[in-house]
Design a protein around this motif. Structure first.
Motif, PDB file in Angstrom:
ATOM      1  N   GLU B  16      30.531  16.426  11.442  1.00  8.97           N
ATOM      2  CA  GLU B  16      29.513  17.261  12.081  1.00  8.97           C
ATOM      3  C   GLU B  16      29.813  17.476  13.568  1.00  8.97           C
ATOM      4  O   GLU B  16      29.342  18.444  14.167  1.00  8.97           O
ATOM      5  N   ARG B  19      31.211  20.824  14.341  1.00  9.03           N
ATOM      6  CA  ARG B  19      30.257  21.925  14.453  1.00  9.03           C
ATOM      7  C   ARG B  19      29.724  22.018  15.877  1.00  9.03           C
ATOM      8  O   ARG B  19      29.575  23.079  16.442  1.00  9.03           O
ATOM      9  N   HIS B  20      29.411  20.853  16.444  1.00 11.93           N
ATOM     10  CA  HIS B  20      28.893  20.848  17.809  1.00 11.93           C
ATOM     11  C   HIS B  20      29.969  21.321  18.776  1.00 11.93           C
ATOM     12  O   HIS B  20      29.685  22.018  19.751  1.00 11.93           O
ATOM     13  N   THR B  23      29.925  24.976  18.680  1.00  9.86           N
ATOM     14  CA  THR B  23      28.729  25.469  19.382  1.00  9.86           C
ATOM     15  C   THR B  23      28.978  25.473  20.888  1.00  9.86           C
ATOM     16  O   THR B  23      28.726  26.460  21.581  1.00  9.86           O
TER      17      THR B  23
END
Lengths: 430, 430
Positions: B16, B19-20, B23
């Motif tokens: 995960e 994903r950050h 971003t």
């Protein structure tokens, strides 16, 4: 400190955790994952994150644990199930002359249903007053309370500004322009409300629970009194800038100045091929005696409606068949252009006139396959709606559910900072 | 254990986290956030996560720290800057008879540019051989090596199956059907390659770096030798099922069986309004003496092209003006239907014929405003392309950059599990 910081809750839940919560919840409620190992595999999230988020969802009554899943060689995993019965969504679909009301569970399944005639031109006060009364009747009937309502979804027969939930310059809804539908119903039920155009909702319903569930790019065409379309791009509704995408009823399809549309232009698709046009041409065929079946219907009931033409055609009346084939030809010719332009994998034909079935579909298909880019029709399917009259209500429920289960809203709920206390979301371990 | 688990790296980076990472990277490279506090506010991520991810991006050379930002009352924050010069993207745009080549930095800015004539009908071996040679020339010219190339983006004048990077049944590209463009160029440069239709890339270019940057729903119309459109829905390209969305050149706009299109049908938009049609009608006007300006051009160069008609029209030649206005009328009539259907906030007119400017735009606007749903034209803008000849190359670069900076690809790179070692991504702290 000059910068505001995002809220972080008392239990140490970080903002990004709500994204993971939604990822997990989406996988469970869509049925794409039914065990923790499946969640891990499908989400790409780490196992610790999955365990934490599943525990959180279970604590708040959104997910429950079931039996051990079938072992595939390794350790058996426990089944996870979305608690669809944890709350209700109230939905209403307003047509030009009809009102359909329902309640669904949190999986978008209709658990109660009612329809009646209703003139949208009576204005928002009268119509929404009736909607509210029927919502209360439905709740009584299934023994539920207002507090069980997680959200409300409304479909209107005109363009809607989705962000504000207000109709915007709707041509057949006098008195509704800019009316705060969301605020009114939200106030009456103390629940969040979303409003959209009915054809958009039919398209959404078909994508989520109908024949469109395996497709990403869809064109839904409703042929009723008028003609409108709903567009799905990459699995999402394409609403367009003003929320009026799908307005195909007033595309020019015929260079005939004698056919004036209610919009003032001539040669509009709606004026030559929609239900009102079929009723008009069917009446003429009855009056001139060109169709004995329609003449009989006119004698019996004093008027001819589109459904009479559809019915006569299915009984083999040649004139009625001709009327339907002509309508289908015009619809198919425009769809040929739109299929090349939009390249959907599925075109769904719905609405009352679609009940003519294969007669209508065959002519539409023929025109599209003949005139669209061959590549665009290579795998194209053109089918009748499978949800029929339930498409709009189903779509209204999914509109609500998609908006309910977002990171921001879940964060708000799980922190109970909303005035609207939702019982099923109260922490059951407290 | 029966379930495979997602990989988790040696440094403890969880899936995960990527994903950050994306971003954070997206916010910095788009300029929407230039400091850590801005990142925190805009991303909704916690401050610890932001600090970790910024450090990771800096370590790998994608983000660098600059001066202290202007204080807004609190503690000053350090400026973050995307290192656009950390690598190169090679881009090529192949038209029916032209080839445009470029190199961009990691922000999609064209740093080197070259164009020449090239016949797409020479087939993939000859054309891609030339593309490869020109890519090497460009690298030499700017003193870069193959290893500096992070990705390659190619635009083709026909439908492309985006997932595989192969042209699919392209009508004007003999020998290209199914050709593995991606594999060939990827092998030659040891870099990832993405391929799309050129008009899609023009639309993408305008959305990311042109007049479309403030719009979510856009229709880009290229009027060149042929006519095609690119669709943007909610900021993303709508490619359609087979990647051929936007094919408007063969929509039936005229009920005239004498005008046969190269596709075999009659009355297609392209056959009455594209560059080839203007050249055909302009030649006739020159031969019959209806236009003295075009007759002179025909005498001088032995042929009339669409650009001659555009040029004559801008010089006030009445026949040339008539030809352009007729073409614009047909384009505008179809666009009226498509604007009602798609409800974009911006229609961009590009391609060679668009150089006719206001003459063309005024007629197109008139037809759209006259015939589209009033609501759909309420805020609609119809404008000329601002990127002009650079739209396609710019779009090709952004196609590559969007694909490069995804969680999966960053995970792959930062773990160096790819055979293609990218220097800028080597951990500089090692």
């Amino acid at each position: 400190m000059s910068e505001p910081r995002p809220s972080s809750d008392h239990n140490g839940t970080r903002p990004e955790d709500f994204r993971h919560l939604v990822t997990v919840l989406d996988l469970v409620r869509s049925g794409r994952a039914t065990t923790r190992p499946e969640l891990t595999r499908r989400s790409g999230l780490g196992r610790t994150v999955i365990n934490q988020r599943v525990a959180q969802l279970a604590r708040h009554g959104l997910v429950e644990e079931g039996d051990l899943a079938q072992s595939t060689g390794g350790r058996a995993a426990r089944q996870l199930r979305f608690r669809a019965d944890g709350g209700l969504v109230l939905v209403a679909e307003l047509g030009a002359t009809s009102l359909t009301i329902g309640a669904t569970n949190l999986a978008g399944e209709v658990v109660e249903f009612h329809d009646e005639t209703c003139d949208i031109a009576d204005g928002p006060d009268a119509v929404l007053g009736r909607v509210e009364a029927l919502f209360h009747e439905i709740l009584d009937k299934i023994g539920a309370r207002s507090a069980d309502v997680w959200g409300i979804g409304i479909g209107l027969p005109g363009p809607v500004e989705f962000a504000t939930g207000r109709p915007i310059a709707p041509p057949i809804m006098p008195g509704w322009d800019g009316y705060p539908v969301r605020d009114r119903l939200g106030g009456a039920f103390d629940a969040p409300v979303w409003v959209d155009n009915e054809v958009n909702l039919m398209a959404l319903g078909e994508v989520r629970a109908g024949s469109g569930s395996q497709h990403d790019d869809i064109l839904y065409v409703k042929i009723g009194t008028g003609i409108g379309a709903g567009l799905v791009s990459g699995g999402r509704l394409h609403r367009g800038r003003q929320g009026c995408a799908g307005d195909i009823g007033h595309a020019a399809v015929l260079d005939d100045e004698s056919i004036v549309c209610r919009c003032g232009n001539t040669g509009c698709l709606e004026a030559v091929a929609a239900g009102a046009a079929l009723a008009r041409d069917g009446t003429r065929a009855a009056e001139t005696g060109r169709s004995s079946v329609l003449a009989e219907a006119l004698r019996d009931r004093g008027r001819i409606e589109a459904s009479d033409v559809v019915h006569a055609a299915t009984r083999g009346d040649r004139t009625a068949v001709e009327l339907l084939v002509t309508a289908a030809h015009h619809i198919g010719t425009l769809l040929a252009t739109l299929v090349s332009f939009y390249n959907p994998s599925l075109v769904i034909i719905g609405g009352g006139v679609a009940k003519a079935g294969d007669l209508l579909l065959a002519t539409i298909r023929q025109n599209v396959y003949q005139r669209s880019l061959p590549l665009a029709t290579r795998e194209l399917r053109i089918e009748q709606s499978t949800l029929h009259d339930r498409a709009g209500l189903t779509g209204a429920a999914f509109m609500v559910l998609d908006e309910l289960f977002t990171p921001a809203r879940l964060a708000q709920w799980l922190h109970a900072t909303t005035p609207h206390g939702i019982p099923a979301l109260a922490d059951t371990t407290a």
